[in-house]
Design a protein around this motif. Structure first.
Motif, PDB file in Angstrom:
ATOM      1  N   ALA A   1      54.070  40.052  31.310  1.00 44.70           N
ATOM      2  CA  ALA A   1      54.601  39.638  32.611  1.00 44.70           C
ATOM      3  C   ALA A   1      55.472  40.715  33.241  1.00 44.70           C
ATOM      4  O   ALA A   1      55.774  40.665  34.435  1.00 44.70           O
ATOM      5  N   SER A   2      55.882  41.715  32.439  1.00 38.23           N
ATOM      6  CA  SER A   2      56.760  42.768  32.958  1.00 38.23           C
ATOM      7  C   SER A   2      55.991  43.948  33.518  1.00 38.23           C
ATOM      8  O   SER A   2      56.590  44.936  33.907  1.00 38.23           O
ATOM      9  N   ARG A   3      54.636  43.891  33.527  1.00 28.24           N
ATOM     10  CA  ARG A   3      53.872  45.005  34.058  1.00 28.24           C
ATOM     11  C   ARG A   3      54.161  45.173  35.544  1.00 28.24           C
ATOM     12  O   ARG A   3      54.304  44.194  36.274  1.00 28.24           O
ATOM     13  N   PRO A   4      54.214  46.395  36.041  1.00 25.62           N
ATOM     14  CA  PRO A   4      54.524  46.603  37.459  1.00 25.62           C
ATOM     15  C   PRO A   4      53.417  46.088  38.343  1.00 25.62           C
ATOM     16  O   PRO A   4      52.265  46.018  37.969  1.00 25.62           O
ATOM     17  N   ARG A   5      53.797  45.778  39.559  1.00 30.46           N
ATOM     18  CA  ARG A   5      52.866  45.182  40.499  1.00 30.46           C
ATOM     19  C   ARG A   5      51.747  46.143  40.853  1.00 30.46           C
ATOM     20  O   ARG A   5      50.663  45.756  41.231  1.00 30.46           O
ATOM     21  N   SER A   6      51.962  47.414  40.731  1.00 34.33           N
ATOM     22  CA  SER A   6      50.943  48.381  41.124  1.00 34.33           C
ATOM     23  C   SER A   6      49.763  48.408  40.160  1.00 34.33           C
ATOM     24  O   SER A   6      48.786  49.089  40.419  1.00 34.33           O
ATOM     25  N   GLU A   7      49.869  47.732  39.054  1.00 29.74           N
ATOM     26  CA  GLU A   7      48.792  47.760  38.088  1.00 29.74           C
ATOM     27  C   GLU A   7      47.638  46.847  38.455  1.00 29.74           C
ATOM     28  O   GLU A   7      46.670  46.750  37.722  1.00 29.74           O
ATOM     29  N   GLY A   8      47.695  46.159  39.539  1.00 28.37           N
ATOM     30  CA  GLY A   8      46.558  45.363  39.983  1.00 28.37           C
ATOM     31  C   GLY A   8      46.831  43.883  39.984  1.00 28.37           C
ATOM     32  O   GLY A   8      47.891  43.411  39.567  1.00 28.37           O
ATOM     33  N   SER A   9      45.820  43.166  40.468  1.00 28.99           N
ATOM     34  CA  SER A   9      45.973  41.715  40.641  1.00 28.99           C
ATOM     35  C   SER A   9      45.439  40.929  39.465  1.00 28.99           C
ATOM     36  O   SER A   9      45.644  39.721  39.389  1.00 28.99           O
ATOM     37  N   GLY A  10      44.725  41.579  38.567  1.00 27.72           N
ATOM     38  CA  GLY A  10      44.134  40.852  37.453  1.00 27.72           C
ATOM     39  C   GLY A  10      42.799  40.240  37.772  1.00 27.72           C
ATOM     40  O   GLY A  10      42.343  39.349  37.046  1.00 27.72           O
ATOM     41  N   LEU A  11      42.143  40.690  38.863  1.00 28.26           N
ATOM     42  CA  LEU A  11      40.843  40.140  39.262  1.00 28.26           C
ATOM     43  C   LEU A  11      39.691  41.108  39.020  1.00 28.26           C
ATOM     44  O   LEU A  11      38.531  40.700  39.080  1.00 28.26           O
ATOM     45  N   GLY A  12      39.984  42.364  38.777  1.00 26.52           N
ATOM     46  CA  GLY A  12      38.932  43.371  38.705  1.00 26.52           C
ATOM     47  C   GLY A  12      37.904  43.084  37.622  1.00 26.52           C
ATOM     48  O   GLY A  12      36.689  43.048  37.877  1.00 26.52           O
ATOM     49  N   LEU A  13      38.350  42.901  36.384  1.00 27.40           N
ATOM     50  CA  LEU A  13      37.417  42.655  35.292  1.00 27.40           C
ATOM     51  C   LEU A  13      36.709  41.319  35.444  1.00 27.40           C
ATOM     52  O   LEU A  13      35.543  41.173  35.073  1.00 27.40           O
ATOM     53  N   SER A  14      37.416  40.319  36.009  1.00 25.62           N
ATOM     54  CA  SER A  14      36.779  39.025  36.253  1.00 25.62           C
ATOM     55  C   SER A  14      35.638  39.149  37.252  1.00 25.62           C
ATOM     56  O   SER A  14      34.550  38.592  37.065  1.00 25.62           O
ATOM     57  N   ILE A  15      35.877  39.932  38.325  1.00 23.12           N
ATOM     58  CA  ILE A  15      34.826  40.142  39.330  1.00 23.12           C
ATOM     59  C   ILE A  15      33.675  40.948  38.734  1.00 23.12           C
ATOM     60  O   ILE A  15      32.496  40.668  38.999  1.00 23.12           O
ATOM     61  N   ALA A  16      33.981  41.925  37.887  1.00 28.50           N
ATOM     62  CA  ALA A  16      32.924  42.692  37.232  1.00 28.50           C
ATOM     63  C   ALA A  16      32.052  41.787  36.366  1.00 28.50           C
ATOM     64  O   ALA A  16      30.816  41.898  36.367  1.00 28.50           O
ATOM     65  N   LEU A  17      32.682  40.885  35.643  1.00 30.11           N
ATOM     66  CA  LEU A  17      31.921  39.970  34.796  1.00 30.11           C
ATOM     67  C   LEU A  17      31.051  39.030  35.625  1.00 30.11           C
ATOM     68  O   LEU A  17      29.892  38.774  35.272  1.00 30.11           O
ATOM     69  N   GLU A  18      31.594  38.525  36.738  1.00 34.45           N
ATOM     70  CA  GLU A  18      30.810  37.642  37.601  1.00 34.45           C
ATOM     71  C   GLU A  18      29.602  38.383  38.168  1.00 34.45           C
ATOM     72  O   GLU A  18      28.492  37.830  38.258  1.00 34.45           O
ATOM     73  N   ASN A  19      29.788  39.645  38.544  1.00 35.16           N
ATOM     74  CA  ASN A  19      28.665  40.421  39.059  1.00 35.16           C
ATOM     75  C   ASN A  19      27.621  40.692  37.978  1.00 35.16           C
ATOM     76  O   ASN A  19      26.426  40.777  38.275  1.00 35.16           O
ATOM     77  N   ALA A  20      28.076  40.849  36.737  1.00 33.30           N
ATOM     78  CA  ALA A  20      27.114  40.997  35.643  1.00 33.30           C
ATOM     79  C   ALA A  20      26.346  39.705  35.413  1.00 33.30           C
ATOM     80  O   ALA A  20      25.120  39.709  35.199  1.00 33.30           O
ATOM     81  N   HIS A  21      27.044  38.568  35.467  1.00 30.07           N
ATOM     82  CA  HIS A  21      26.391  37.273  35.272  1.00 30.07           C
ATOM     83  C   HIS A  21      25.349  37.001  36.349  1.00 30.07           C
ATOM     84  O   HIS A  21      24.279  36.457  36.042  1.00 30.07           O
ATOM     85  N   ILE A  22      25.645  37.337  37.585  1.00 27.92           N
ATOM     86  CA  ILE A  22      24.702  37.049  38.661  1.00 27.92           C
ATOM     87  C   ILE A  22      23.430  37.885  38.507  1.00 27.92           C
ATOM     88  O   ILE A  22      22.361  37.535  39.006  1.00 27.92           O
ATOM     89  N   HIS A  23      23.519  39.012  37.793  1.00 25.95           N
ATOM     90  CA  HIS A  23      22.334  39.810  37.465  1.00 25.95           C
ATOM     91  C   HIS A  23      21.608  39.269  36.230  1.00 25.95           C
ATOM     92  O   HIS A  23      20.534  39.772  35.870  1.00 25.95           O
ATOM     93  N   GLY A  24      22.215  38.281  35.546  1.00 20.34           N
ATOM     94  CA  GLY A  24      21.657  37.825  34.280  1.00 20.34           C
ATOM     95  C   GLY A  24      22.100  38.667  33.111  1.00 20.34           C
ATOM     96  O   GLY A  24      21.428  38.710  32.070  1.00 20.34           O
ATOM     97  N   GLY A  25      23.249  39.340  33.252  1.00 26.10           N
ATOM     98  CA  GLY A  25      23.754  40.216  32.201  1.00 26.10           C
ATOM     99  C   GLY A  25      25.066  39.742  31.626  1.00 26.10           C
ATOM    100  O   GLY A  25      25.491  38.602  31.839  1.00 26.10           O
ATOM    101  N   GLU A  26      25.752  40.651  30.920  1.00 25.98           N
ATOM    102  CA  GLU A  26      26.984  40.294  30.225  1.00 25.98           C
ATOM    103  C   GLU A  26      27.831  41.536  30.051  1.00 25.98           C
ATOM    104  O   GLU A  26      27.330  42.667  30.030  1.00 25.98           O
ATOM    105  N   ILE A  27      29.162  41.328  29.947  1.00 17.10           N
ATOM    106  CA  ILE A  27      30.098  42.407  29.625  1.00 17.10           C
ATOM    107  C   ILE A  27      30.931  41.954  28.434  1.00 17.10           C
ATOM    108  O   ILE A  27      31.448  40.829  28.424  1.00 17.10           O
ATOM    109  N   THR A  28      31.061  42.802  27.441  1.00 17.95           N
ATOM    110  CA  THR A  28      31.893  42.512  26.279  1.00 17.95           C
ATOM    111  C   THR A  28      32.907  43.627  26.094  1.00 17.95           C
ATOM    112  O   THR A  28      32.701  44.766  26.532  1.00 17.95           O
TER     113      THR A  28
END
Length: 509
Positions: free
Chosen positions: A443-470
């Motif tokens: 919780a102490s990470r600085p705000r400039s490190e991002g919103s926490g949505l990047g990897l989630s969006i990457a995974l959703e884009n992989a799923h819509i292709h029928g793929g996966e990210i691990t």
């Protein structure tokens, strides 16, 4: 406190996984035990009754004939007289053989038999000893003093042996009666009881099957209803009739299903409202963000001409504006996935060229090592593939530092892209949550490190292709993200051409 299942229950569950089969087997075992016990008791009672009746009839007849024939013989009778008496005694309806023993005038013993099978040697020694004990003399009573008997078996045939001495120093007589007819009758009874037990077992199995069907049918309906409920058919209800425990269980299920449907409907309404709010706010923010971004670009271009005291503030405004703009774009992308409106716009893509373009557009060429052969063609959505690569490589640079190694492997119908960094890796407690939305390891990470949505969006884009990210940690150190996609995503986007226009319109809004 929960009770542990008994060993018998665990054993039955291990060898008989079906509840119906267990009910039938237990019912059959109980019925078999009861039938065998009843048959055994019936056989024992009848056996004793048959043998006792035959034994008493033979012994009473022998007592009477011994007194009538042997008791009337003169003292020290001749062997012929003993022979006649023995034959007369055996000539009865009881069909036994007789041996008479007495001493003649000269003192020599005489033993005669009424048949050929029975001799004195067939009489057990203990029985002879009991009969030959010294008896008190009672001249007024010529009946046998006491009658002794014993059951024996010769070969496979059971016999009854009896013996007595006529009071008054009379002759000693023994009788031998075959119990073979009684044995045959008892064998017939045993077979009858065995057949009856078998029929009872068959009947109990049929009855258990019917009872199990009656009991398990509501349970099966309950299981089917629970399965439909688990599949999302929240309007599933059971028809209830009766007042037994199963009926009460069905009523409880209906009440639980109704409560669940109400809660899910309420949560769906709230989720839809939240999703609509985020989508609306994202769209509303996009217009002013466009204007703000234009202004910040002008300020950034004029930054060298500004007062040095103002320049840091201008740089902060520029960076935060970009961050806010990225957040709005990410929120809009998330709402598309949640609403199910995200579509693929497929095209033939050279993977090496796509990765090179991604890192070049973001000025990462010096920080990324690419291991990919040219000419690897796939049919994917280029824009969404760029989003996936940008998020994975950007995340690796941010948390692992450079250089980041990107390697590409292909199989017959799949594409694998690995992004490995040189950092400390991902903590084990964080690893399961790296793709969660808005998740941050601290919780102490600085705000400039991002919103926490990047990897989630990457995974959703992989799923819509029928793929996966691990994600995993490499043994030598560093985190490794593995993207697996089909080489041709047409099977998950059959209408990609028709959807491309709507997706392009959505991008232009």
């Amino acid at each position: 406190m929960s009770r542990r299942p008994s060993r018998v229950r665990r054993w039955l569950a291990g060898i008989l996984p079906s509840l119906r089969l267990r009910l039938v087997v237990v019912f059959a075992l109980v019925a078999l035990t009861a039938a065998v016990a009843a048959s055994g008791i019936a056989y024992w009672i009848n056996r004793e009754a048959v043998l006792t009746r035959a034994q008493n009839a033979a012994l009473n007849d022998f007592r009477k004939t011994l007194g009538d024939h042997a008791g009337t013989l003169p003292p020290r009778p001749e062997c012929d007289q003993l022979k006649e008496a023995a034959e007369a005694m055996a000539n009865t309806t009881q069909n036994y053989e007789v041996v008479l023993i007495d001493r003649q005038e000269d003192g020599a013993p005489c033993a005669v038999t009424s048949g050929e099978k029975f001799t004195l040697a067939a009489v057990p020694k203990k029985l002879q000893e009991a009969v030959n004990k010294e008896r008190p003399v009672d001249a007024a009573n010529t009946a046998p003093y006491h009658l002794y008997w014993q059951r024996i078996t010769q070969g496979d045939t059971p016999y009854l042996v009896g013996g007595a001495t006529v009071i008054g120093d009379g002759p000693t007589g023994y009788m031998l009666k075959s119990l073979e007819p009684e044995r045959d009758d008892l064998n017939s009874l045993a077979w009858s009881l065995a057949i009856a037990t078998g029929l009872a077992l068959i009947g109990s199995v049929l009855l258990a099957q019917a009872a199990a069907s009656t009991v398990l049918r509501p349970v099966q309906r309950l299981g089917d209803a629970a399965r439909r409920l688990g599949e999302g058919k929240l309007d599933t209800r059971l028809k209830v009739s009766g007042t037994d425990e199963l009926a009460e269980l069905s009523r409880t299920f209906n009440r639980a299903a109704e409560s669940l449907e109400e809660r899910v409907a309420d949560l769906s309404t709230r989720e839809e409202s939240s999703r609509r709010f985020v989508a609306d706010m994202s769209h509303e923010l996009r217009t002013p963000m466009t204007a703000i971004s234009a202004v910040t670009e002008v300020l950034e271009d004029e930054q060298d001409n500004l007062d040095p005291m103002i320049a840091p503030a201008v740089q902060l405004v520029v960076s935060e504006t970009r961050r806010l703009n990225d957040l709005v774009e990410n929120l809009m992308e998330v709402t598309r996935f949640d609403a199910g409106t995200a579509r693929l716009v497929l095209d033939h893509v050279d993977v090496a060229d796509q990765i090179t373009a991604c890192i070049d557009a973001r000025a990462w060429l010096d920080a990324v090592e690419l291991d990919a052969d040219r000419g690897i063609m796939v049919r994917l959505d280029p824009r969404r593939l760029d989003v996936i690569l940008a998020n994975l490589i950007g995340n690796a640079l941010k948390h692992g530092g450079s250089p980041v190694r990107v390697s590409v492997r292909t199989a017959d119908d799949s594409l694998t892209v690995e992004v490995a960094d040189q950092g400390p890796g991902i903590p084990e407690d964080v690893l399961p949550h790296v793709f969660d939305r808005f998740y941050k390891a601290s919780a102490s990470r600085p705000r400039s490190e991002g919103s926490g949505l990047g990897l989630s969006i990457a995974l959703e884009n992989a799923h819509i292709h029928g793929g996966e990210i691990t994600a995993r940690n490499a043994p030598e150190g560093g985190a490794v993200f593995t993207l697996r996609l089909p080489r041709d995503a047409s099977r998950v986007a059959p209408n990609d051409d028709a959807d491309s226009d709507s997706d392009e319109e959505e991008e232009e809004r």
